[in-house]
Design a protein around this motif. Structure first.
Motif, PDB file in Angstrom:
ATOM      1  N   VAL A  32       0.849  -1.192   0.000  1.00  0.00           N
ATOM      2  CA  VAL A  32       0.000   0.000   0.000  1.00  0.00           C
ATOM      3  C   VAL A  32       0.886   1.243   0.000  1.00  0.00           C
ATOM      4  CG1 VAL A  32      -1.890   1.223   1.128  1.00  0.00           C
ATOM      5  CG2 VAL A  32      -1.694  -1.269   1.389  1.00  0.00           C
ATOM      6  N   ILE A  33       0.796   2.047  -1.040  1.00  0.00           N
ATOM      7  CA  ILE A  33       1.503   3.327  -1.068  1.00  0.00           C
ATOM      8  C   ILE A  33       0.685   4.346  -0.290  1.00  0.00           C
ATOM      9  CG2 ILE A  33       2.245   5.248  -2.531  1.00  0.00           C
ATOM     10  CD1 ILE A  33       2.960   3.245  -4.682  1.00  0.00           C
ATOM     11  N   ASP A  34       1.327   5.006   0.656  1.00  0.00           N
ATOM     12  CA  ASP A  34       0.696   6.064   1.446  1.00  0.00           C
ATOM     13  C   ASP A  34       1.312   7.387   1.012  1.00  0.00           C
ATOM     14  OD1 ASP A  34      -0.553   7.613   3.352  1.00  0.00           O
ATOM     15  OD2 ASP A  34       0.632   6.881   5.039  1.00  0.00           O
ATOM     16  N   LEU A  35       0.532   8.194   0.270  1.00  0.00           N
ATOM     17  CA  LEU A  35       1.066   9.422  -0.302  1.00  0.00           C
ATOM     18  C   LEU A  35      -0.042  10.466  -0.440  1.00  0.00           C
ATOM     19  CD1 LEU A  35       3.333   9.667  -3.457  1.00  0.00           C
ATOM     20  CD2 LEU A  35       1.457  11.226  -3.091  1.00  0.00           C
ATOM     21  N   VAL A  41       0.532   8.588  10.404  1.00  0.00           N
ATOM     22  CA  VAL A  41      -0.532   7.892  11.137  1.00  0.00           C
ATOM     23  C   VAL A  41      -1.177   6.792  10.292  1.00  0.00           C
ATOM     24  CG1 VAL A  41      -2.327   9.578  10.533  1.00  0.00           C
ATOM     25  CG2 VAL A  41      -2.584   8.155  12.569  1.00  0.00           C
ATOM     26  N   THR A  42      -1.408   7.045   8.994  1.00  0.00           N
ATOM     27  CA  THR A  42      -2.025   6.022   8.150  1.00  0.00           C
ATOM     28  C   THR A  42      -1.060   4.861   7.922  1.00  0.00           C
ATOM     29  OG1 THR A  42      -3.412   7.673   7.063  1.00  0.00           O
ATOM     30  CG2 THR A  42      -3.142   5.576   5.934  1.00  0.00           C
ATOM     31  N   THR A  43       0.218   5.175   7.738  1.00  0.00           N
ATOM     32  CA  THR A  43       1.231   4.124   7.616  1.00  0.00           C
ATOM     33  C   THR A  43       1.240   3.243   8.864  1.00  0.00           C
ATOM     34  OG1 THR A  43       2.621   5.508   6.194  1.00  0.00           O
ATOM     35  CG2 THR A  43       3.701   3.686   7.312  1.00  0.00           C
ATOM     36  N   PRO A  53       2.998  -1.109   4.032  1.00  0.00           N
ATOM     37  CA  PRO A  53       2.926   0.275   3.547  1.00  0.00           C
ATOM     38  C   PRO A  53       4.271   0.808   3.081  1.00  0.00           C
ATOM     39  CG  PRO A  53       2.932   0.248   5.931  1.00  0.00           C
ATOM     40  CD  PRO A  53       2.906  -1.187   5.498  1.00  0.00           C
ATOM     41  N   ILE A  54       4.228   1.638   2.039  1.00  0.00           N
ATOM     42  CA  ILE A  54       5.391   2.360   1.536  1.00  0.00           C
ATOM     43  C   ILE A  54       5.039   3.845   1.598  1.00  0.00           C
ATOM     44  CG2 ILE A  54       7.035   2.606  -0.353  1.00  0.00           C
ATOM     45  CD1 ILE A  54       6.891  -0.234   0.655  1.00  0.00           C
ATOM     46  N   ALA A  55       5.773   4.598   2.401  1.00  0.00           N
ATOM     47  CA  ALA A  55       5.419   5.989   2.672  1.00  0.00           C
ATOM     48  C   ALA A  55       6.224   6.957   1.811  1.00  0.00           C
ATOM     49  CB  ALA A  55       5.643   6.303   4.152  1.00  0.00           C
ATOM     50  N   PHE A  56       5.513   7.934   1.243  1.00  0.00           N
ATOM     51  CA  PHE A  56       6.138   9.001   0.461  1.00  0.00           C
ATOM     52  C   PHE A  56       5.515  10.344   0.841  1.00  0.00           C
ATOM     53  CE2 PHE A  56       6.495   5.315  -2.442  1.00  0.00           C
ATOM     54  CZ  PHE A  56       7.871   5.326  -2.662  1.00  0.00           C
ATOM     55  N   ASP A  57       6.323  11.380   0.768  1.00  0.00           N
ATOM     56  CA  ASP A  57       5.803  12.734   1.004  1.00  0.00           C
ATOM     57  C   ASP A  57       6.763  13.736   0.387  1.00  0.00           C
ATOM     58  OD1 ASP A  57       3.514  13.831   3.145  1.00  0.00           O
ATOM     59  OD2 ASP A  57       5.052  15.299   2.652  1.00  0.00           O
ATOM     60  N   LEU A  58       6.223  14.890   0.043  1.00  0.00           N
ATOM     61  CA  LEU A  58       7.065  15.962  -0.492  1.00  0.00           C
ATOM     62  C   LEU A  58       8.011  16.479   0.587  1.00  0.00           C
ATOM     63  CD1 LEU A  58       7.648  17.754  -2.979  1.00  0.00           C
ATOM     64  CD2 LEU A  58       5.871  19.311  -2.152  1.00  0.00           C
ATOM     65  N   PHE A  59       7.550  16.422   1.851  1.00  0.00           N
ATOM     66  CA  PHE A  59       8.374  16.855   2.982  1.00  0.00           C
ATOM     67  C   PHE A  59       8.428  15.739   4.036  1.00  0.00           C
ATOM     68  CE2 PHE A  59       6.943  20.839   1.080  1.00  0.00           C
ATOM     69  CZ  PHE A  59       8.140  21.536   0.972  1.00  0.00           C
ATOM     70  N   PRO A  60       9.244  14.718   3.786  1.00  0.00           N
ATOM     71  CA  PRO A  60       9.312  13.574   4.712  1.00  0.00           C
ATOM     72  C   PRO A  60       9.908  13.935   6.071  1.00  0.00           C
ATOM     73  CG  PRO A  60      11.023  13.406   3.032  1.00  0.00           C
ATOM     74  CD  PRO A  60      10.126  14.541   2.626  1.00  0.00           C
ATOM     75  N   GLU A  61      10.468  15.135   6.195  1.00  0.00           N
ATOM     76  CA  GLU A  61      11.037  15.568   7.473  1.00  0.00           C
ATOM     77  C   GLU A  61       9.984  15.571   8.587  1.00  0.00           C
ATOM     78  OE1 GLU A  61      13.304  17.502   4.125  1.00  0.00           O
ATOM     79  OE2 GLU A  61      11.201  17.229   4.642  1.00  0.00           O
ATOM     80  N   TYR A  62       8.716  15.652   8.224  1.00  0.00           N
ATOM     81  CA  TYR A  62       7.647  15.748   9.218  1.00  0.00           C
ATOM     82  C   TYR A  62       7.002  14.396   9.515  1.00  0.00           C
ATOM     83  CZ  TYR A  62       8.390  20.653   8.436  1.00  0.00           C
ATOM     84  OH  TYR A  62       8.976  21.882   8.342  1.00  0.00           O
ATOM     85  N   PHE A  63       7.568  13.334   8.954  1.00  0.00           N
ATOM     86  CA  PHE A  63       7.095  11.971   9.202  1.00  0.00           C
ATOM     87  C   PHE A  63       7.604  11.533  10.580  1.00  0.00           C
ATOM     88  CE2 PHE A  63       7.233   7.316   8.605  1.00  0.00           C
ATOM     89  CZ  PHE A  63       5.997   7.084   8.035  1.00  0.00           C
ATOM     90  N   VAL A  68      10.304   3.367  10.371  1.00  0.00           N
ATOM     91  CA  VAL A  68       9.813   3.321   8.994  1.00  0.00           C
ATOM     92  C   VAL A  68      10.376   4.517   8.238  1.00  0.00           C
ATOM     93  CG1 VAL A  68       7.788   3.384   7.482  1.00  0.00           C
ATOM     94  CG2 VAL A  68       7.680   2.168   9.669  1.00  0.00           C
ATOM     95  N   GLU A  69      10.887   4.279   7.051  1.00  0.00           N
ATOM     96  CA  GLU A  69      11.424   5.366   6.238  1.00  0.00           C
ATOM     97  C   GLU A  69      10.331   5.949   5.354  1.00  0.00           C
ATOM     98  OE1 GLU A  69      14.902   6.279   2.888  1.00  0.00           O
ATOM     99  OE2 GLU A  69      14.352   4.206   3.392  1.00  0.00           O
ATOM    100  N   CYS A  70      10.236   7.253   5.380  1.00  0.00           N
ATOM    101  CA  CYS A  70       9.358   7.968   4.449  1.00  0.00           C
ATOM    102  C   CYS A  70      10.257   8.653   3.425  1.00  0.00           C
ATOM    103  CB  CYS A  70       8.509   9.007   5.182  1.00  0.00           C
ATOM    104  SG  CYS A  70       7.417   9.958   4.098  1.00  0.00           S
ATOM    105  N   LYS A  71      10.113   8.274   2.169  1.00  0.00           N
ATOM    106  CA  LYS A  71      10.967   8.812   1.120  1.00  0.00           C
ATOM    107  C   LYS A  71      10.348  10.063   0.493  1.00  0.00           C
ATOM    108  CE  LYS A  71      12.855   4.256  -0.061  1.00  0.00           C
ATOM    109  NZ  LYS A  71      13.029   3.248  -1.133  1.00  0.00           N
ATOM    110  N   ARG A  72      11.223  10.938   0.034  1.00  0.00           N
ATOM    111  CA  ARG A  72      10.750  12.141  -0.632  1.00  0.00           C
ATOM    112  C   ARG A  72      10.221  11.778  -2.019  1.00  0.00           C
ATOM    113  NH1 ARG A  72      11.854  16.958   0.917  1.00  0.00           N
ATOM    114  NH2 ARG A  72      13.765  16.315   1.957  1.00  0.00           N
ATOM    115  N   ALA A  73       9.042  12.312  -2.344  1.00  0.00           N
ATOM    116  CA  ALA A  73       8.464  12.082  -3.666  1.00  0.00           C
ATOM    117  C   ALA A  73       7.714  13.322  -4.104  1.00  0.00           C
ATOM    118  CB  ALA A  73       7.531  10.885  -3.647  1.00  0.00           C
TER     119      ALA A  73
END
Length: 284
Positions: A32-35, A41-43, A53-63, A68-73
């Motif tokens: 499940v991609i969480d983006l 929280v959803t991850t 789950p695979i977590a991505f965010d434009l600003f992963p600094e706030y993960f 769990v690693e949140c990658k920048r996307a």
């Protein structure tokens, strides 16, 4: 739990958790991609429910989820996974922030497996209060200013990315969401309506009779047009739109929760009714 909003019925996070818990077996052992992943929280819920789950965010600094690693996307660019990678993709409170929503939907199609699902939650632009506020002020609600460069630049950090995280500049209603899905190979599988908009409830008895009558008049009028298109196809499309137009829940809900199923790969999409296509000289 990272975020207490998952226990607050006023938050869409509450309904996302409720949905994931209700369908726990469907998500177990699924990718499940969480983006955008936000604070994680959803991850976290997905992990607790046995998903992958695979977590991505434009600003992963706030993960905030540890371990769990949140990658920048940058979704406008590309999600850094291969084609047909995930079983599900959850875009929670994200689509209203993306400037090129059709491009985003096509990218969702690329990374989701055939018959996989795309889950989107977003503030409803289809409810009556939102429609009324847009008519008066071009704003999301009567409490807010129209989108502007003071209130709607939520994040900008050029050391991390040249992209800006916008506020609710690109709000989208259910009819447009449906169309974006169709243009990118998805069909609507399920629509949920979260919580009541009190302003919409006040407007409902005044406005709904006009919506009801005009929607049916438009439906029958358009069935008579484009005679080259089979009537069965026109009825299928126009009835789906009519149902959305007349949905009391759609007109009264504060948030939309929509589940799409991937029907086609991008290269399989075709809307070419040759007999109805217009040449550019006639369009111009």
């Amino acid at each position: 739990m990272i975020d207490n909003y998952v226990f607050n019925p006023k938050s869409p996070k509450y309904y996302v958790k409720k949905y994931l818990d209700h369908h726990i077996e469907r998500f177990k052992n699924k990718i499940v991609i969480d983006l955008p992943a936000g604070n994680g929280v959803t991850t976290e819920i997905l992990l607790m429910n046995g998903a992958k789950p695979i977590a991505f965010d434009l600003f992963p600094e706030y993960f905030m989820l540890e371990g769990v690693e949140c990658k920048r996307a940058d979704i406008i660019d590309k999600i850094p996974v291969e084609d047909n990678f995930s079983d599900f993709l959850i875009c929670q409170e994200g689509i209203e922030h993306f400037s090129d929503q059709l491009k985003v939907f096509k990218e969702f199609n690329r990374v989701i497996k055939k018959n996989g699902e795309l889950i989107i939650t977003t503030p409803s632009q289809s409810n009556l209060a939102s429609k009324f506020s847009y008519m008066l002020f071009e704003s999301e609600t009567t409490k807010l200013m129209p989108p502007n460069e003071i209130d709607d630049i939520w994040m900008s950090d050029k050391e991390a990315t040249t992209e800006i995280y916008y506020g609710h500049i690109f709000l989208v209603g259910l009819q447009k969401l449906r169309m974006l899905g169709k243009l990118s190979g998805f069909k609507v599988k399920e629509i949920q309506y979260l919580r009541l908009s009190k302003g919409s409830l006040v407007l409902f008895p005044i406005v709904y009779p006009f919506i009801f009558i005009s929607s049916y008049l438009r439906y029958f009028k358009n069935l008579k047009k484009k005679k080259e298109v089979p009537t069965a196809i026109k009825k299928e499309v126009y009835r789906e739109q009519l149902k959305i137009n007349l949905s009391v829940k759609n007109l009264l809900t504060k948030h939309t929760f929509i589940v799409f199923e991937k029907e086609k790969q991008l290269n399989e999409i075709d809307f070419n009714f040759k007999s109805t296509m217009k040449s550019f000289d006639k369009i111009m």
